[in-house]
Design a protein around this motif. Sequence first.
Motif, short mmCIF file in Angstrom:
data_model
loop_
_atom_site.label_atom_id
_atom_site.label_comp_id
_atom_site.label_asym_id
_atom_site.label_seq_id
_atom_site.Cartn_x
_atom_site.Cartn_y
_atom_site.Cartn_z
N GLU A 7 35.95 -36.18 73.19
CA GLU A 7 37.10 -36.89 72.65
C GLU A 7 38.21 -37.04 73.69
O GLU A 7 38.90 -38.07 73.74
CB GLU A 7 37.64 -36.14 71.43
CG GLU A 7 36.67 -36.07 70.26
CD GLU A 7 37.13 -35.12 69.17
OE1 GLU A 7 37.12 -35.53 68.00
OE2 GLU A 7 37.50 -33.97 69.50
N SER A 8 38.38 -36.02 74.52
CA SER A 8 39.47 -36.04 75.50
C SER A 8 39.17 -36.92 76.70
O SER A 8 40.08 -37.51 77.29
CB SER A 8 39.77 -34.62 75.97
OG SER A 8 40.17 -33.80 74.88
N LYS B 200 33.92 -27.56 70.67
CA LYS B 200 35.33 -27.29 70.95
C LYS B 200 35.46 -25.92 71.61
O LYS B 200 35.79 -24.93 70.97
CB LYS B 200 36.15 -27.35 69.66
CG LYS B 200 36.18 -28.73 69.00
CD LYS B 200 36.98 -28.70 67.70
CE LYS B 200 36.99 -30.07 67.04
NZ LYS B 200 37.72 -30.08 65.76
N TRP B 201 35.19 -25.87 72.87
CA TRP B 201 35.23 -24.59 73.60
C TRP B 201 36.42 -24.49 74.54
O TRP B 201 36.72 -23.43 75.08
CB TRP B 201 33.94 -24.40 74.41
CG TRP B 201 33.73 -25.44 75.47
CD1 TRP B 201 33.20 -26.68 75.29
CD2 TRP B 201 34.04 -25.33 76.86
NE1 TRP B 201 33.16 -27.37 76.48
CE2 TRP B 201 33.67 -26.57 77.47
CE3 TRP B 201 34.60 -24.34 77.66
CZ2 TRP B 201 33.84 -26.80 78.82
CZ3 TRP B 201 34.77 -24.57 79.01
CH2 TRP B 201 34.39 -25.80 79.58
N GLY C 161 40.10 -25.80 74.14
CA GLY C 161 41.20 -26.49 73.49
C GLY C 161 40.86 -26.94 72.08
O GLY C 161 39.83 -26.61 71.52
N THR C 162 41.76 -27.77 71.54
CA THR C 162 41.64 -28.21 70.15
C THR C 162 40.58 -29.28 69.95
O THR C 162 39.95 -29.36 68.91
CB THR C 162 43.00 -28.75 69.66
OG1 THR C 162 44.02 -27.77 69.89
CG2 THR C 162 42.95 -29.08 68.17
N TYR C 163 40.38 -30.11 70.98
CA TYR C 163 39.46 -31.23 70.88
C TYR C 163 38.23 -31.01 71.76
O TYR C 163 38.26 -30.21 72.71
CB TYR C 163 40.15 -32.54 71.29
CG TYR C 163 41.37 -32.86 70.47
CD1 TYR C 163 41.24 -33.47 69.22
CD2 TYR C 163 42.65 -32.54 70.93
CE1 TYR C 163 42.37 -33.76 68.45
CE2 TYR C 163 43.78 -32.84 70.17
CZ TYR C 163 43.62 -33.44 68.93
OH TYR C 163 44.72 -33.71 68.18
N THR C 164 37.16 -31.74 71.45
CA THR C 164 35.99 -31.70 72.32
C THR C 164 36.30 -32.50 73.59
O THR C 164 37.16 -33.38 73.59
CB THR C 164 34.76 -32.32 71.62
OG1 THR C 164 35.01 -33.72 71.37
CG2 THR C 164 34.47 -31.62 70.30
#
Length: 237
Positions: free
Chosen positions: A25-26, A16-17, A19-22
């Motif tokens: 996942e996005s 997770k660098w 934002g909130t999600y990896t």
Amino acid sequence: MYSFGAGNSTHFWKDKWLGTYTLKESFPSLYKLDVEKDCMVLDRLGGNIDAVFQGSWKRQLRKGKEARELTALKNVIDGFTLFLNLDTRLWRADASGIFSVRSLRILMVEHLGVHSPLRDFNWVSWVPVKINCFIWQVFINRIPVTKKLKEIGIPLVSVVCPMYNIDDEDVDHLFFHCSFASQIWKWFQDWSGLLMNCSGSGMELIKKLDELVQSKKRKKLKLALIYSVRLVNLEGS
């Protein structure tokens, strides 16, 4: 936790660098098509300070969902800046970001609560590691004395201390109340001048030391001696 720098140790898809999600996942479609799913940020952004995405796909991307994800990914990365310094792993439990046993101990005590044996156990660097580990086992009642073995279901003829055949052999008896152990503690008290009541538990004795000795260095010395005396008790018995 990482302090982000050049992206050399940060996984592009899996950490997770950004934002909130990896990004895995996005952008699941792009992740499935990447030839190297364990690639680092540095691998996909080309090592340039002004990040430019460089994909490496199993096949050419198709119109529709895959193309939309690629456009969205580039928009997210647009304007992102890498740094010249390398990624650094930080320890959250200390303000310095550097790991220490002391900060880990504090974290564990906070997590386990006031009844944790860690609150009263002191790791003493002046004695060998094996003695510290052994005393820790004493604190959490993991020494295989006969009474303990009986409690966990091991069949024994007797749980009485084999040396004098008077009292049950538990941790406090073995290290404090047995006649042999009591004599060793008497010798130690006479030599050290530290008056200790060994009629209670071993835990109580260590706690009492905080009240008897104020100097940190002297306290450390006394603890080192007490830990060593406990080991002598065991070896002698």
